[in-house]
Design a protein around this motif. Structure first.
Motif, PDB file in Angstrom:
ATOM      1  N   ASN A 189       0.838  -1.198   0.000  1.00 44.95           N
ATOM      2  CA  ASN A 189       0.000   0.000   0.000  1.00 44.95           C
ATOM      3  C   ASN A 189       0.875   1.252   0.000  1.00 44.95           C
ATOM      4  OD1 ASN A 189      -1.838   2.032   0.344  1.00 44.95           O
ATOM      5  ND2 ASN A 189      -2.789   1.175   2.194  1.00 44.95           N
ATOM      6  N   ARG A 190       1.057   1.836  -1.178  1.00 47.54           N
ATOM      7  CA  ARG A 190       1.918   3.010  -1.302  1.00 47.54           C
ATOM      8  C   ARG A 190       1.351   4.225  -0.556  1.00 47.54           C
ATOM      9  NH1 ARG A 190       5.138  -0.207  -2.677  1.00 47.54           N
ATOM     10  NH2 ARG A 190       6.388  -0.270  -4.593  1.00 47.54           N
ATOM     11  N   THR A 191       0.033   4.234  -0.317  1.00 51.32           N
ATOM     12  CA  THR A 191      -0.584   5.368   0.364  1.00 51.32           C
ATOM     13  C   THR A 191       0.100   5.635   1.695  1.00 51.32           C
ATOM     14  OG1 THR A 191      -2.693   4.719  -0.631  1.00 51.32           O
ATOM     15  CG2 THR A 191      -2.778   6.361   1.121  1.00 51.32           C
ATOM     16  N   GLU A 192       0.524   4.576   2.376  1.00 53.91           N
ATOM     17  CA  GLU A 192       1.156   4.736   3.676  1.00 53.91           C
ATOM     18  C   GLU A 192       2.465   5.517   3.566  1.00 53.91           C
ATOM     19  OE1 GLU A 192       1.521   1.322   6.144  1.00 53.91           O
ATOM     20  OE2 GLU A 192      -0.493   0.564   5.703  1.00 53.91           O
ATOM     21  N   TRP A 193       3.215   5.294   2.503  1.00 58.84           N
ATOM     22  CA  TRP A 193       4.482   6.021   2.342  1.00 58.84           C
ATOM     23  C   TRP A 193       4.227   7.504   2.140  1.00 58.84           C
ATOM     24  CZ3 TRP A 193       7.028   8.858  -1.564  1.00 58.84           C
ATOM     25  CH2 TRP A 193       8.387   9.111  -1.317  1.00 58.84           C
ATOM     26  N   TYR A 194       3.269   7.843   1.288  1.00 60.13           N
ATOM     27  CA  TYR A 194       2.967   9.250   1.040  1.00 60.13           C
ATOM     28  C   TYR A 194       2.420   9.943   2.284  1.00 60.13           C
ATOM     29  CZ  TYR A 194       3.554   8.037  -3.885  1.00 60.13           C
ATOM     30  OH  TYR A 194       4.071   7.624  -5.079  1.00 60.13           O
ATOM     31  N   ALA A 195       1.804   9.170   3.190  1.00 57.95           N
ATOM     32  CA  ALA A 195       1.185   9.749   4.394  1.00 57.95           C
ATOM     33  C   ALA A 195       2.085   9.685   5.620  1.00 57.95           C
ATOM     34  CB  ALA A 195      -0.126   9.027   4.693  1.00 57.95           C
ATOM     35  N   SER A 196       3.222   8.986   5.528  1.00 56.71           N
ATOM     36  CA  SER A 196       4.091   8.793   6.687  1.00 56.71           C
ATOM     37  C   SER A 196       4.972  10.018   6.924  1.00 56.71           C
ATOM     38  CB  SER A 196       4.974   7.557   6.481  1.00 56.71           C
ATOM     39  OG  SER A 196       5.993   7.500   7.455  1.00 56.71           O
ATOM     40  N   ALA A 197       4.790  10.666   8.062  1.00 56.81           N
ATOM     41  CA  ALA A 197       5.602  11.845   8.383  1.00 56.81           C
ATOM     42  C   ALA A 197       7.077  11.476   8.488  1.00 56.81           C
ATOM     43  CB  ALA A 197       5.115  12.465   9.696  1.00 56.81           C
ATOM     44  N   ALA A 198       7.362  10.300   9.082  1.00 54.04           N
ATOM     45  CA  ALA A 198       8.759   9.888   9.255  1.00 54.04           C
ATOM     46  C   ALA A 198       9.418   9.610   7.910  1.00 54.04           C
ATOM     47  CB  ALA A 198       8.827   8.649  10.140  1.00 54.04           C
ATOM     48  N   ALA A 199       8.719   8.871   7.026  1.00 53.45           N
ATOM     49  CA  ALA A 199       9.282   8.554   5.714  1.00 53.45           C
ATOM     50  C   ALA A 199       9.472   9.813   4.884  1.00 53.45           C
ATOM     51  CB  ALA A 199       8.379   7.564   4.985  1.00 53.45           C
ATOM     52  N   GLN A 200       8.489  10.698   4.911  1.00 53.92           N
ATOM     53  CA  GLN A 200       8.591  11.926   4.124  1.00 53.92           C
ATOM     54  C   GLN A 200       9.683  12.858   4.657  1.00 53.92           C
ATOM     55  OE1 GLN A 200       7.000  12.540   1.115  1.00 53.92           O
ATOM     56  NE2 GLN A 200       6.521  10.366   1.439  1.00 53.92           N
ATOM     57  N   SER A 201       9.878  12.857   5.963  1.00 55.20           N
ATOM     58  CA  SER A 201      10.943  13.670   6.548  1.00 55.20           C
ATOM     59  C   SER A 201      12.320  13.204   6.075  1.00 55.20           C
ATOM     60  CB  SER A 201      10.868  13.607   8.074  1.00 55.20           C
ATOM     61  OG  SER A 201      11.950  14.305   8.655  1.00 55.20           O
ATOM     62  N   GLN A 202      12.535  11.872   6.057  1.00 56.87           N
ATOM     63  CA  GLN A 202      13.813  11.354   5.600  1.00 56.87           C
ATOM     64  C   GLN A 202      13.982  11.548   4.098  1.00 56.87           C
ATOM     65  OE1 GLN A 202      16.367  10.441   7.379  1.00 56.87           O
ATOM     66  NE2 GLN A 202      17.615  10.018   5.555  1.00 56.87           N
ATOM     67  N   TYR A 203      12.902  11.372   3.363  1.00 59.22           N
ATOM     68  CA  TYR A 203      12.916  11.611   1.913  1.00 59.22           C
ATOM     69  C   TYR A 203      13.322  13.051   1.628  1.00 59.22           C
ATOM     70  CZ  TYR A 203      10.631  12.515  -2.668  1.00 59.22           C
ATOM     71  OH  TYR A 203      10.335  12.900  -3.949  1.00 59.22           O
ATOM     72  N   GLN A 204      12.761  14.010   2.352  1.00 57.71           N
ATOM     73  CA  GLN A 204      13.132  15.405   2.135  1.00 57.71           C
ATOM     74  C   GLN A 204      14.565  15.682   2.592  1.00 57.71           C
ATOM     75  OE1 GLN A 204      10.326  18.288   3.585  1.00 57.71           O
ATOM     76  NE2 GLN A 204       8.718  17.634   2.164  1.00 57.71           N
ATOM     77  N   LYS A 205      15.015  14.983   3.622  1.00 53.12           N
ATOM     78  CA  LYS A 205      16.403  15.141   4.056  1.00 53.12           C
ATOM     79  C   LYS A 205      17.360  14.659   2.953  1.00 53.12           C
ATOM     80  CE  LYS A 205      17.218  14.230   8.313  1.00 53.12           C
ATOM     81  NZ  LYS A 205      17.442  13.516   9.605  1.00 53.12           N
ATOM     82  N   TYR A 206      16.986  13.563   2.323  1.00 54.49           N
ATOM     83  CA  TYR A 206      17.812  13.070   1.222  1.00 54.49           C
ATOM     84  C   TYR A 206      17.796  14.064   0.052  1.00 54.49           C
ATOM     85  CZ  TYR A 206      19.818  10.091  -2.350  1.00 54.49           C
ATOM     86  OH  TYR A 206      20.632   9.600  -3.333  1.00 54.49           O
ATOM     87  N   ILE A 207      16.604  14.576  -0.268  1.00 54.54           N
ATOM     88  CA  ILE A 207      16.501  15.570  -1.334  1.00 54.54           C
ATOM     89  C   ILE A 207      17.405  16.762  -1.044  1.00 54.54           C
ATOM     90  CG2 ILE A 207      14.963  17.314  -2.336  1.00 54.54           C
ATOM     91  CD1 ILE A 207      12.699  15.274  -2.167  1.00 54.54           C
ATOM     92  N   SER A 208      17.359  17.273   0.163  1.00 57.98           N
ATOM     93  CA  SER A 208      18.152  18.463   0.499  1.00 57.98           C
ATOM     94  C   SER A 208      19.647  18.193   0.366  1.00 57.98           C
ATOM     95  CB  SER A 208      17.824  18.947   1.910  1.00 57.98           C
ATOM     96  OG  SER A 208      18.267  18.029   2.895  1.00 57.98           O
TER      97      SER A 208
END
Length: 447
Positions: free
Chosen positions: A234-253
């Motif tokens: 269920n990919r929806t969980e990844w898009y909604a996960s604050a922890a996953a999105q925080s690390q994803y944005q850290k990688y982007i930065s």
């Protein structure tokens, strides 16, 4: 003066006696090998790092070129067309020295301004180039891309792992249980991507760099999900996960900070083929808004795009046209921090015939034109290769800003790059038919 000219003439004649094969490296910084090329080819300096055996003109013209390049500062010598009996395609004129990228790419209506020129373009994909550990292999790829007129290369800017691999294996980010996520900026980490950016710029190529994969190849969203205990399906969980999105944005930065001042980067891409099967389209639309705005807050110089496959657009009733994967293509392209649209084309994988390709291209090109933004057919491939010619003609006819076939293939001392059935290898008749000729047609298309 006479002595130096005679030495130049002697060097020029040495080309005829040489042994290096067509398109081999023949010089450059730290090059210690032979510098002479097979009959019919000569060693052309593309930049300080790389010289290559390219098809030459007559000995007389090569002689003039060699002498005047060093003595007269001659910029260009027109050569007679050459052919080969080996079946390998060759350019009809000597390949000009590579031009470094000096200005940032930007949208210009329904096309792009690339390195200061508004133009249509052809490019390709290479997921593997950032994982090479040999600089010379990277340079060889870019010299070949430049020699056949390709302008943009799309590369994987991610390589996520759940266990740290052994020495000699490249990885960019780790998600190891019991440890904090780690971004690898070392020599077997993002420094390999550093060299890809460096080499691309020297050879006049621009790069689309993405940040995560929807699929498990090279980690992607599944690597995040495993670490954060999210659903594997269920990919929806990844898009909604604050922890996953925080690390994803850290990688982007981290990645953006390395290259935000580099005009070699054509655009940042949110993901490779983001999907959210069965979810409301608002899930992805909101994620695209948030993430693209975040990237723009870090870097206002580069374009941003989604990297999606183009689902959810008016034009048909079968699976790809619908919003079943959570995509509303037009709504997403309307987002102000998304600079251009992408679509992929794999009819066989989607239960379609290859004839599906032309209306698919036409629909996306028309929708992008209505919004005043460019559209790139970012990936396409078929086991029925002649269909590709029909698609490439549709690209030309529709005003599509650029197309990038999947995937580029090349040969090295250790063997060939991965062939997934869609690979088209440099130096083959197929490459001439489907790549080199189309690249020339796109470059010649008037804006």
């Amino acid at each position: 003066m006479k002595l130096s000219i005679l030495l130049s003439i002697s060097s020029a004649f040495a080309v005829v006696k040489a042994s290096l094969p067509a398109y081999a490296q023949c010089g450059g910084v730290n090059w210690s090998g032979d510098s002479s090329c097979a009959s019919g080819f000569y060693c052309l300096k593309q930049n300080e790092w790389y010289s290559q055996c390219v098809p030459g003109a007559s000995m007389f013209l090569r002689l003039i070129y060699h002498v005047c390049l060093t003595k007269c500062h001659l910029a260009t010598v027109t050569a007679k067309p050459t052919t080969t009996t080996s079946g390998s395609p060759v350019p009809t004129t000597p390949v000009p020295p590579a031009t470094s990228i000096t200005s940032f790419a930007k949208a210009d209506g329904n096309v792009f301004n690339i390195n200061g020129k508004s133009q249509y373009f052809m490019g390709t994909n290479s997921y593997w180039i950032g994982f090479f550990t040999s600089n010379s292999d990277v340079d060889l790829v870019f010299s070949h891309l430049a020699s056949t007129g390709l302008k943009v290369l799309r590369v994987w800017g991610f390589n996520d792992v759940n266990t740290i691999p052994g020495a000699g294996t490249v990885w960019f980010q780790s998600f190891v249980q019991g440890s904090a996520p780690t971004i690898n900026t070392g020599p077997e980490g993002l420094q390999r991507l550093d060299y890809v950016v460096e080499s691309a710029g020297k050879h006049g190529l621009s790069l689309i760099i993405n940040f995560v994969n929807n699929w498990a190849d090279y980690g992607g969203i599944p690597a995040y999900n495993k670490y954060y205990g999210l659903s594997s399906t269920n990919r929806t969980e990844w898009y909604a996960s604050a922890a996953a999105q925080s690390q994803y944005q850290k990688y982007i930065s981290t990645v953006v900070a390395r290259y935000k001042n580099s005009p070699t980067v054509f655009a940042w891409e949110l993901a490779n083929e983001p999907r959210c099967n069965g979810c409301p389209t608002s899930v992805l639309t909101n994620w695209i808004k948030t993430t693209s705005a975040y990237i723009k807050s870090l870097d206002s110089k580069h374009m941003v795009t989604t990297g999606d496959e183009g689902f959810g657009i008016a034009g048909g009733t079968s699976y790809p046209w619908g919003p079943g994967e959570g995509i509303d293509w037009v709504e997403n392209l309307k987002i102000s921090t998304i600079d251009f649209g992408t679509a992929h084309l794999y009819p066989e994988s989607w239960g379609e015939q290859d004839s599906f390709g032309k209306p698919w291209i036409d629909a996306h090109a028309a929708a992008a034109k209505a919004l005043g933004k460019p559209f790139i057919l970012e990936e396409y491939g078929s086991s029925t290769k002649p269909s590709i010619l029909t698609w490439e003609q549709a690209v030309l006819d529709s005003g599509t800003a650029g197309d990038m076939y999947w995937q580029y293939g090349d040969s090295f001392s250790w063997g060939q790059t991965h062939n997934d059935g869609n690979s088209i290898y440099y130096g083959t008749d197929m490459y001439k038919t489907y790549v080199q000729d189309h690249a020339a047609a796109m470059a010649a298309k008037a804006v």
